[in-house]
Design an enzyme around this catalytic site. Structure first.
Site, PDB file in Angstrom:
ATOM      1  CE1 TYR A   1      -4.382  -1.101  -0.111  1.00 22.80           C
ATOM      2  CE2 TYR A   1      -3.353  -2.979   1.007  1.00 22.80           C
ATOM      3  CZ  TYR A   1      -4.418  -2.424   0.298  1.00 22.80           C
ATOM      4  OH  TYR A   1      -5.520  -3.188  -0.014  1.00 22.80           O
TER       5      TYR A   1
ATOM      6  CE1 TYR B   1      -8.394  -4.621   2.025  1.00 19.39           C
ATOM      7  CE2 TYR B   1      -7.962  -5.288   4.286  1.00 19.39           C
ATOM      8  CZ  TYR B   1      -7.560  -5.184   2.975  1.00 19.39           C
ATOM      9  OH  TYR B   1      -6.324  -5.647   2.599  1.00 19.39           O
TER      10      TYR B   1
ATOM     11  CG  ASP C   1     -12.812 -10.288   8.198  1.00 19.48           C
ATOM     12  OD1 ASP C   1     -12.000 -10.521   9.114  1.00 19.48           O
ATOM     13  OD2 ASP C   1     -12.525  -9.636   7.174  1.00 19.48           O
TER      14      ASP C   1
ATOM     15  CE  LYS D   1      -5.570  -6.848  10.393  1.00 20.28           C
ATOM     16  NZ  LYS D   1      -4.461  -6.141   9.822  1.00 20.28           N
TER      17      LYS D   1
HETATM   18  C1  LIG Z   1     -11.201  -7.073   8.779  1.00 19.44           C
HETATM   19  C2  LIG Z   1     -10.004  -7.501   7.975  1.00 19.44           C
HETATM   20  N1  LIG Z   1     -10.074  -8.618   7.238  1.00 19.44           N
HETATM   21  C3  LIG Z   1      -9.026  -9.054   6.530  1.00 19.44           C
HETATM   22  C4  LIG Z   1      -7.847  -8.369   6.514  1.00 19.44           C
HETATM   23  C5  LIG Z   1      -6.690  -8.864   5.695  1.00 19.44           C
HETATM   24  O1  LIG Z   1      -5.746  -9.409   6.549  1.00 19.44           O
HETATM   25  P1  LIG Z   1      -4.235  -9.629   6.040  1.00 19.44           P
HETATM   26  O2  LIG Z   1      -3.673  -8.272   5.856  1.00 19.44           O
HETATM   27  O3  LIG Z   1      -3.593 -10.382   7.155  1.00 19.44           O
HETATM   28  O4  LIG Z   1      -4.308 -10.411   4.782  1.00 19.44           O
HETATM   29  C6  LIG Z   1      -7.726  -7.192   7.259  1.00 19.44           C
HETATM   30  C7  LIG Z   1      -6.482  -6.424   7.247  1.00 19.44           C
HETATM   31  O5  LIG Z   1      -6.382  -5.315   7.685  1.00 19.44           O
HETATM   32  C8  LIG Z   1      -8.839  -6.741   8.012  1.00 19.44           C
HETATM   33  O6  LIG Z   1      -8.793  -5.629   8.731  1.00 19.44           O
END
Ligand SMILES: Cc1ncc(COP(=O)(O)O)c(C=O)c1O
Length: 441
Positions: free
Chosen positions: A21, A149, A253, A282
């Site tokens: 990014y 996202y 998610d 995370k």
């Molecule tokens: C809610 C959510 N889902 C998925 C992702 C993608 O995770 P990764 O960056 O570990 O692929 C993120 C990343 O910020 C996120 O905030």
């Protein structure tokens, strides 16, 4: 360890590294970090900066935690890796057992992958195949909240199309539609009206395509990359129950919201709902290692069992269930009890809430909001968009003050590691608000 020569490091980075990014044509040099401890990062010049967004929301217990470091070293001396098809190991089994116990809601079966995007990608594939395994070929559509996202892989991008990040890749995406999100904030008088409007619109979408929808994937309670947009547990519950009543698989998610971030272990637990699939990453490894989980109920898993490979899930990665990552995740989970982490989380939330009146009265601020350890507000003026001028100005100014705060467009937010002290929180608030007065100059 010897500190690297900063100029040399930055020069070689500029020659060989492509950052995520990042527009390399315009961005300033990256900050060379040489070590980290607790809530702080230290750069090559010895400057300390508070990591107030937990390094992309990952390092929940802070950096270089001695107990996690030890777990990692011990595991490295025992077993660093083994392929995960046809093999297993204690860390992966213990972790699956312990995480599913905390998740509850009948979620008992874990599929490991490497990051948030892949956890979601796997969930989408699972939902699609689940329909086919049950003989329901007409369910081809995915739904998600506008602004959600879910990551950067193909399927994850398709269900993140409402984020605005991925317009270029539209042609590559599977069929996914967005449904309205009822964003709210502290003192929001229109909340009920917005929620009812969003629910009515969702009901219409379900009438149009409910029978052809395989899955609904949502960021529960908080849309992270949309700029820390919060919704109420009740709104989430209504949406999930409406989808499930139509036989649609609900995927939550919890990549950003999991492991205490929103005040409860998992955000969905505040809604009293029973998701079909939950995705975690995370905070799972406290920011140490790349690991994720896609967790499902046993009855869902059993739809993939059969006599031939056709019904099995054809998905896997070289590092699936990596033992080092599992050891770190297990220690991170244990720390919740050993360090009474939920008391720390409550302290952060309480302090954020004490700041709310100041934010509400601030002439440059609107929509202040707090959810667990997350504090956010929007700037009254200024451009939206991931890399708006205001957000870049503020990010650079904060860095100069020793604060890692990275505003998103108009949104300024804090998402600190849970080990942050009261004094560090006060330093963060002072610096954050001082930055706003710089905007006027
Ligand atoms: C809610 C959510 N889902 C998925 C992702 C993608 O995770 P990764 O960056 O570990 O692929 C993120 C990343 O910020 C996120 O905030």
């Amino acid at each position: 360890m010897q500190t690297p020569d900063k100029q040399d490091l930055i020069a070689r980075d500029a020659l060989h590294v492509w950052h995520p990014y990042t527009q390399h044509g315009t961005e300033s040099d990256p900050v060379a970090i040489v070590r980290a401890s607790g809530a702080s990062l230290f750069d090559a010049d010895g400057h300390e900066m508070l990591d107030l967004i937990s390094s992309w929301w990952t390092c929940i217990h802070g950096h270089a935690h001695p107990a996690i470091n030890k777990a990692l070293c011990d595991q490295a001396n025992q077993l660093e890796h083994v392929m995960f098809a046809g093999f297993t190991h204690q860390g992966a089994v213990d972790l699956a057992q312990q995480v599913t116990k905390v998740l509850g809601a009948g979620l008992s079966r874990v599929f490991y992958s490497d990051n948030g995007s892949t956890a979601n990608e796997v969930a989408l594939k699972m939902a699609y195949q689940y329909c086919r395994n049950k003989g329901d070929d007409k369910r081809t559509i995915f739904l998600s909240f506008k602004g959600d996202y879910h990551g950067d892989t193909m399927g994850a991008m398709a269900v993140s199309r409402g984020s605005g990040f991925f317009k270029l890749f539209e042609g590559l995406m599977c069929e996914a539609r967005t449904i309205p999100f009822a964003a709210t904030f502290s003192g929001d008088r229109q909340r009920e009206e917005k929620e009812n409007k969003a629910i009515t619109a969702f009901a219409q979408i379900l009438d149009q395509c409910g029978d052809q929808t395989a899955a609904l994937i949502l960021e529960p309670l908080m849309q992270g990359a949309a700029g820390m947009q919060f919704c109420t547990p009740d709104f989430l519950r209504r949406v999930v129950e409406m989808a499930q009543a139509r036989g649609i698989i609900v995927i939550l998610d919890e990549v950003a919201t999991g492991f205490g971030r929103t005040g409860s272990f998992f955000a969905f637990q505040q809604s009293g709902i029973r998701p079909d699939i939950v995705c975690l990453s995370k905070g799972l490894t406290a920011g140490y290692m790349a690991l994720s989980m896609t967790v499902v109920r046993e009855d869902f898993f059993q739809e993939f069992a059969g006599d031939t490979f056709n019904k099995a899930l054809a998905h896997g990665h070289s590092f699936t269930g990596n033992p080092l990552a599992c050891a770190v995740a297990l220690k991170s989970l244990a720390l919740f009890e050993e360090e009474n982490t939920f008391a720390r989380i409550a302290m952060i939330e309480q302090r954020h809430k004490q700041l709310l009146p100041t934010l509400q009265e601030h002439p440059l601020i609107e929509k202040p909001r707090v959810l667990g350890t997350v504090l956010a507000f929007d700037l009254r003026e200024g451009a939206a968009g991931y890399k708006s001028n205001e957000s870049i100005f503020l990010r650079d100014w904060y860095l100069q003050q020793g604060l890692n705060i990275r505003p998103y467009g108009k949104t300024v937010y804090l998402m600190p590691p849970y080990c942050i002290s009261k004094e560090q929180i006060d330093t963060a608030y002072d610096g954050m608000l001082n930055g706003l007065s710089q905007l006027r100059k």
